[in-house]
Design an enzyme around this catalytic site. Structure first.
Site, PDB file in Angstrom:
ATOM      1  N   TYR A  73      -1.288   4.850 -10.789  1.00 13.40           N
ATOM      2  CA  TYR A  73      -0.449   5.027  -9.602  1.00 13.40           C
ATOM      3  C   TYR A  73      -1.054   6.075  -8.669  1.00 13.40           C
ATOM      4  O   TYR A  73      -1.461   7.157  -9.085  1.00 13.40           O
ATOM      5  CB  TYR A  73       0.970   5.456  -9.986  1.00 13.40           C
ATOM      6  CG  TYR A  73       1.832   5.704  -8.758  1.00 13.40           C
ATOM      7  CD1 TYR A  73       2.225   4.640  -7.956  1.00 13.40           C
ATOM      8  CD2 TYR A  73       2.199   6.993  -8.381  1.00 13.40           C
ATOM      9  CE1 TYR A  73       2.985   4.850  -6.814  1.00 13.40           C
ATOM     10  CE2 TYR A  73       2.964   7.218  -7.245  1.00 13.40           C
ATOM     11  CZ  TYR A  73       3.345   6.140  -6.467  1.00 13.40           C
ATOM     12  OH  TYR A  73       4.078   6.351  -5.330  1.00 13.40           O
ATOM     13  N   GLY A  95       5.410   3.590  -3.844  1.00 11.83           N
ATOM     14  CA  GLY A  95       6.846   3.351  -3.802  1.00 11.83           C
ATOM     15  C   GLY A  95       7.193   2.017  -4.414  1.00 11.83           C
ATOM     16  O   GLY A  95       6.758   1.674  -5.533  1.00 11.83           O
TER      17      GLY A  95
END
Length: 544
Positions: free
Chosen positions: A72, A79
């Protein structure tokens, strides 16, 4: 404000104001550093420890970027779009795009000092070694600050969760040489032109760097730190004007006795009472409450002034503790941590001995709460000051003063409408005391389903602090006139020093009606720039 010469443990270069970021302990930043950069224009330098921490954390990110598993912020979207794996060829574009798309603020520009605080605090976190950006990214922020370039940041765009995303994005856009910024001459120009003019190369973002530039509580924290500095001056100023009002009303200073406040041991209350007592020392006006119109006790707005101001002081002390903790924090998501073992979930471990972990430290609740607490305290301090002003103007409660302190009541209106203005300001303070942090509105397709609204809390507190300055100025103006109208009685030396200094500063005294706005503006400036406190402390010594 005086320029700061703060260098964290590395010595001070003679004649040069600078702040050195990163000392290997608490990331090398204090509230004084923030004020020095934001308001004083101090230069920023990166310590050797900061540069080493930046390089070490970048090695961890580079190692993770080379691995096939998605990470990530490095090789995924953001998001609600974090499920997509982004290949190496698109990762630079990914980082540019998050900055461009998140630079979506609207409304008027925020103040230069807010933007400088925002950028400096982001730089502080980058230098902690927990964000994974390259040293040259951090150095570019320092270069932009030192060049006096101020990115255009708008009033609206932050929900105070995932940090102050839109405001920080506008700052990051400037680092890329895009968007608009303000030069040292106050003119808005394309950011790329300003960077070129100062020999600053625009940043070409790599894995994780765009995200790391956006994900912090830096805007709300910077505004909290500046508000705390302003309130330190204003609360001591309010003790002075409360003492002057007590004196002008011929009240008793016996309620300020230390032994009375010792049996209710709130430290702020004791400090406020001690300040008032110091201002009133040597007064020939206190203690006349039993003269022509005897009264057993003064009104609450006079007698309870230390209790109300003291509660605000204790709230400030708590807010300062929160600010200090936040200053010692590294806010980002994900963060770089040492060691190669993740705990499952959204973490990722690399072969280079470090890992990235997702977290929720970007949530602004701790800062948002105290910003709202302060707005409540400010409203109450303004409210009690206005009640004392009103009492001085009411012939039925002022114990012998003329109506509205007018020169020829009926022909002259005196300070009648000055109190209207003060009342309007206090009413606005009460509206601004409604907590922003009690609200939350979901965003990012319900991924970010609870937010702090800390930026909004900070913005309204700035307005509250400005309005409190004006409220205190009106009380000063009124109390000074009332003291001068008490013919035959001698005010305290500190009071006399304030009145004389105010008159030299253009704050007019008693007399027939005149245009009051210039007098009130002069009184506001007298309070705001610290001349009120300076005049008092020449007599009393430093107030608490």
């Amino acid at each position: 404000m005086d320029m700061h010469t703060v260098v964290n443990g590395e010595g001070v270069e003679h004649g040069l104001e600078k702040v050195v970021v990163g000392d290997g302990r608490a990331f090398g930043v204090t509230a004084s550093d923030v004020l020095a950069v934001a308001r004083g224009g101090a230069r920023v330098e990166l310590s050797r420890e900061a540069l080493a921490a930046l390089a070490a954390s970048r090695e961890i990110v580079d190692a993770l970027a080379a691995e096939p598993a998605p990470v990530y912020g490095v090789s995924t979207g953001f998001g609600a779009l974090a499920t997509r794996h982004i290949g190496p060829g698109l990762r630079a574009r990914l980082q540019r795009n998050i900055v461009r798309s998140h630079a979506a603020g609207m409304g008027p520009r925020v103040e230069r000092e807010v933007v400088r605080a925002l950028m400096f605090l982001r730089l502080k976190t980058l230098c902690s070694g927990h964000t994974g950006v390259r040293p040259e990214v951090a150095q570019t922020i320092a270069d932009v600050l030192n060049a006096g370039i101020t990115p255009v940041v708008h009033e609206y765009g932050s929900l105070g969760c995932s940090g102050d995303l839109a405001p920080l994005s506008h700052c990051a856009l400037t680092l890329m040489g895009e968007g608009e910024a303000e030069g040292t001459d106050g003119t808005l120009r394309p950011a790329g032109e300003l960077l070129a003019e100062h020999g600053i190369r625009p940043v070409e973002l790599r894995e994780k760097e765009g995200l790391a530039l956006l994900n912090g509580t830096d805007g709300m924290l910077g505004m909290l730190i500046m508000a705390l500095a302003d309130l330190d001056t204003l609360y001591r100023s309010a003790d002075v004007t409360a003492a002057m009002s007590l004196e002008a009303l011929l009240g008793t200073d016996k309620v300020l006795a230390p032994e009375l406040h010792a049996i209710r041991p709130h430290p702020g209350q004791a400090a406020s009472a001690a300040n008032m007592l110091a201002v009133l020392a040597g007064s020939g006006m206190t203690g006349h409450h039993q003269d022509d119109a005897p009264r057993v006790q003064d009104a609450y707005s006079v007698r309870c002034a230390p209790q109300v101001a003291g509660a605000g002081r204790d709230t400030i002390a708590h807010a300062r503790l929160v600010a200090e903790r936040e200053l010692a924090a590294a806010i980002d998501n994900p963060v770089v941590l040492p060691g190669g073992t993740d705990r499952g979930g959204a973490g990722a471990s690399g072969s280079g001995g470090g890992r990235l972990e997702s977290n929720g430290n970007f949530h602004g609740a701790p800062v948002a709460y105290v910003l709202d607490f302060l707005a409540i305290a400010v409203a109450d301090l303004g409210s009690i000051a206005e009640r004392r002003t009103d009492r001085l103007l009411d012939k039925n409660r002022s114990h012998g003063l003329p109506p509205f302190l007018a020169d020829d009541p009926g022909v002259d209106s005196g300070l009648m409408i000055a109190q209207y203005t003060q009342a309007a300001l206090v009413s606005e303070l009460k509206r601004l005391a409604v907590p922003a942090s009690a609200d939350s509105i979901p965003s990012s397709a319900m991924q970010e389903d609870h937010v702090s609204m800390g930026w909004s809390a900070a913005r309204k507190l700035r307005t509250s602090v400005d309005n409190l300055t004006r409220v205190i100025a009106v009380e000063l103006y009124t109390a000074a006139r009332a003291v001068e109208l008490r013919e035959g009685l001698t005010p305290a030396p500190a009071t006399r020093a304030v009145v004389e200094a105010a008159r030299r500063a253009g704050v007019g005294g008693p007399g027939p009606d005149r245009h009051l706005a210039p007098d009130l503006a002069a009184a506001e400036s007298f309070v705001r720039d610290g001349r009120l406190l300076a005049a008092v402390e020449k007599v009393t010594g430093p107030l608490r």
